[in-house]
Write an enzyme that holds these catalytic residues in place. Structure first.
Site, PDB file in Angstrom:
ATOM      1  N   ALA A  52       0.839  -1.196   0.000  1.00 29.74           N
ATOM      2  CA  ALA A  52       0.000   0.000   0.000  1.00 29.74           C
ATOM      3  C   ALA A  52       0.876   1.250   0.000  1.00 29.74           C
ATOM      4  CB  ALA A  52      -0.921   0.003   1.214  1.00 29.74           C
ATOM      5  N   GLU A 137       9.474  -5.020  17.513  1.00 29.39           N
ATOM      6  CA  GLU A 137      10.893  -4.902  17.860  1.00 29.39           C
ATOM      7  C   GLU A 137      11.506  -3.627  17.298  1.00 29.39           C
ATOM      8  OE1 GLU A 137      13.887  -5.255  19.776  1.00 29.39           O
ATOM      9  OE2 GLU A 137      13.097  -7.295  19.754  1.00 29.39           O
ATOM     10  N   LYS A 213       9.760   5.796  22.998  1.00 34.23           N
ATOM     11  CA  LYS A 213      10.516   4.568  23.261  1.00 34.23           C
ATOM     12  C   LYS A 213      10.599   4.273  24.754  1.00 34.23           C
ATOM     13  CE  LYS A 213      13.170   5.410  19.063  1.00 34.23           C
ATOM     14  NZ  LYS A 213      14.439   5.905  18.489  1.00 34.23           N
TER      15      LYS A 213
END
Length: 441
Positions: A52, A137, A213
Site C-alpha cells: 500500500a 521490535e 521509546k
C-alpha cells in the site's frame, strides 16, 4: 527482484506491506533477496501479496507495479494476506489500519513507536481477542534486540532500571559538540546536512521520539501500562557549548537519556517512573562512550545484573532487519501454530509524579563576588533538605561562577531549590541545570 515464494516451502504465508519509504523498501528488497533462507528459517515460504502506497502511479525501481495499491484497507482484508507490516509512521491513520488488521485475524508487525506508545493497550487487546501476534521490535532502537530481550530473555527476572540512549540524532549532536567544542545550532545544521536529522527535527531534539521509546521500555520492563503522556520529556536544544565544556572538565559527558525505573514514593508504595532529559554521565560509564548516531540501552536486573545493548539504532537497513526478524517470528507461528509473548501488565503499578523522582543536579550559576554569598546559598539548599556534594568557584568578570553538585534528592525539592536561587539577590543568573545520572556504575 523476485517476490515469489521459495520452491522449498510447502506452506506459503501472504504478507501485505503498508508503506514503501526507506524502511518499507528495504524490507521488500530483503524478502526478495533472502526468500530461500527465510523459508528454511520459517518452515514455509512467504509471499508479498501487495504494497500500500500513497501514489501507485509513481514508478519504483525493482518493484512490480502489480503489487502496488492505494487502498490499504482492501489489501488488509484480502483472504490471502496473513501478516500485515506497518511502516507508514504517524498515529491516527496507522492505528485505524493496524486495528482493522488485528480484528480481521491478521498478525501485525510494526516499526511505529509513536503508535505503540500511544495505543499499546488497545492494540494488544485486539491481538489477544483475535489470537494473533503483535510484533514491534523495530519500534525501539531499530536492530538492537531490546524488545525481545525484555519480552523473552529476561521474562523470568526482575528489572530494576533501564537507562538508554535511544535517539541517534541527539546523540550525534551531543557527541559532535563534545568532540569539536561547537555550539548546538552548528551541530544541528551539520546533522541535518548529513541526513541524521529530519527537515523538522523537533521530535528528535525535543525528546519526543525518545519519550515514545521510554514508554514502551517501561511498559515491558515493569509489566505496567506506561503511555507517552506519562513520560517526562525534556530535549537538548538548551544545551550550550559551555555546558559541554563544564561537563568535560568535571569528568562527565552529556547524553539525552531515557530512564525507566521502579521507585518508592514518600507514601511507601512502589511506582514506575519514565523520563527523558539531558543528563551528565560519568566518563567511565559505558553509556558515555556511545558515539555518533549509535544507541545503547543499559539494563539492571536482579539476577542477570548489568546488561548493555549497543548498536545502530536508526536507519533503513537496521530497522528493516528488526522488521524482518519479526516477520519471521510471525510467519513461523502461522506455519507451525502458537503465538509470540503478548503484553503483560499484571503489576499495574501507578506512574510516579515526576516530583517524586530521585536524582541529582549540576547547577551552574553566576553569583556576586563577595563575602557571605556561599553561606546564603547554602541556607537555601538546607531549607529544601538538599545536601551539596561538591562546590566549585571560578572568577568570571566582576562576578563569580559557582557550580554546585547535589546529593540525591527528590526532584520536587531540587526544583524548589533552583526556583529560590533564581530569586536570590546574590545570584545574577542560573546559567544551567542538568541532572546527573549513573554514578553508581
Amino acid at each position: 527482484m523476485s517476490q515469489t515464494p521459495s520452491t522449498t516451502a510447502n506452506r506459503t504465508v501472504g504478507i501485505a506491506i503498508l508503506g514503501l519509504g526507506t524502511v518499507g523498501s528495504e524490507v521488500l528488497r530483503l524478502i526478495g533477496v533472502q526468500a530461500d533462507a527465510l523459508a528454511h528459517r520459517i518452515g514455509g515460504g512467504i509471499e508479498i501479496k501487495g504494497v500500500a502506497v500513497s501514489d501507485a502511479s509513481r514508478p519504483r525501481e525493482g518493484v512490480d507495479p502489480a503489487l502496488l495499491t492505494e487502498d490499504a484497507m482492501s489489501l488488509i482484508n484480502r483472504d490471502d494476506v496473513e501478516i500485515v507490516v506497518e511502516v507508514i509512521g504517524g498515529i491516527d491513520y496507522p492505528r485505524e489500519l493496524v486495528l482493522a488488521a488485528l480484528r480481521a485475524g491478521k498478525s501485525v508487525v510494526t516499526a511505529n513507536k509513536a503508535l505503540v506508545a500511544a495505543h499499546a493497550d488497545e492494540l494488544s487487546a485486539a491481538a489477544d481477542e483475535a489470537g494473533v501476534d503483535l510484533y514491534f521490535e523495530a519500534a525501539v532502537a531499530a536492530a538492537i534486540p531490546v524488545v525481545g530481550m525484555l519480552r523473552r530473555s529476561l521474562a523470568g527476572d526482575q528489572i530494576q532500571s533501564i537507562a538508554g540512549i535511544v535517539n541517534g540524532t541527539t546523540n550525534y549532536i551531543l557527541d559532535a559538540m563534545d568532540t569539536t567544542g561547537a555550539d548546538y545550532e552548528e551541530m544541528l545544521a551539520e546533522a541535518m546536512e548529513l541526513g541524521y536529522a529530519e527537515a523538522d527535527p523537533t521530535a528528535d531534539v525535543e525528546g519526543h521520539d525518545a519519550a515514545s521509546k521510554a514508554a514502551i521500555l517501561a511498559s515491558l520492563g515493569f509489566h505496567t501500562r506506561v503511555k507517552y503522556d506519562d513520560v517526562y520529556c525534556e530535549g537538548i536544544s538548551k544545551i550550550t557549548a559551555d555546558d559541554i565544556k563544564a561537563a568535560r572538565t568535571a569528568g562527565y559527558a552529556i547524553k539525552l537519556l531515557a530512564i525507566c525505573e521502579k521507585l518508592q514514593g514518600e507514601d511507601g508504595r512502589d511506582y514506575v517512573s519514565a523520563r527523558v532529559h539531558p543528563a551528565l554521565v560519568p566518563r567511565e560509564h559505558p553509556l558515555a562512550s556511545v558515539s555518533k548516531s549509535y544507541n545503547a540501552i543499559f539494563v539492571e536486573a536482579e539476577a542477570a545484573g548489568s546488561l548493555m545493548f549497543y548498536g545502530n539504532g536508526a536507519g533503513g537497513a537496521p530497522t528493516a532487519s528488526a522488521v524482518l526478524g519479526d516477520i519471521v517470528g510471525a510467519a513461523r507461528n502461522k506455519v507451525h501454530g502458537g503465538r509470540a509473548p503478548g503484553d503483560s501488565t499484571y503489576a499495574n503499578l501507578p506512574v510516579a509524579d515526576f516530583g517524586q523522582v530521585l536524582t541529582r543536579y549540576h547547577i551552574d550559576m553566576q553569583v556576586c563576588d563577595r563575602t557571605g554569598v556561599l553561606a546564603d546559598l547554602a541556607k537555601i539548599f538546607a531549607e529544601n533538605n538538599i545536601s551539596m556534594r561538591a562546590v566549585r568557584q571560578e572568577k568570571s568578570g566582576d562576578n563569580a561562577r559557582l557550580i554546585v553538585v547535589t546529593h540525591t534528592a527528590r526532584e520536587k525539592n531540587l526544583a524548589a531549590t533552583v526556583e529560590q536561587l533564581r530569586k536570590c539577590d546574590a545570584v545574577k543568573k542560573v546559567t544551567s541545570v542538568i541532572r546527573l545520572e549513573n554514578e553508581d556504575v
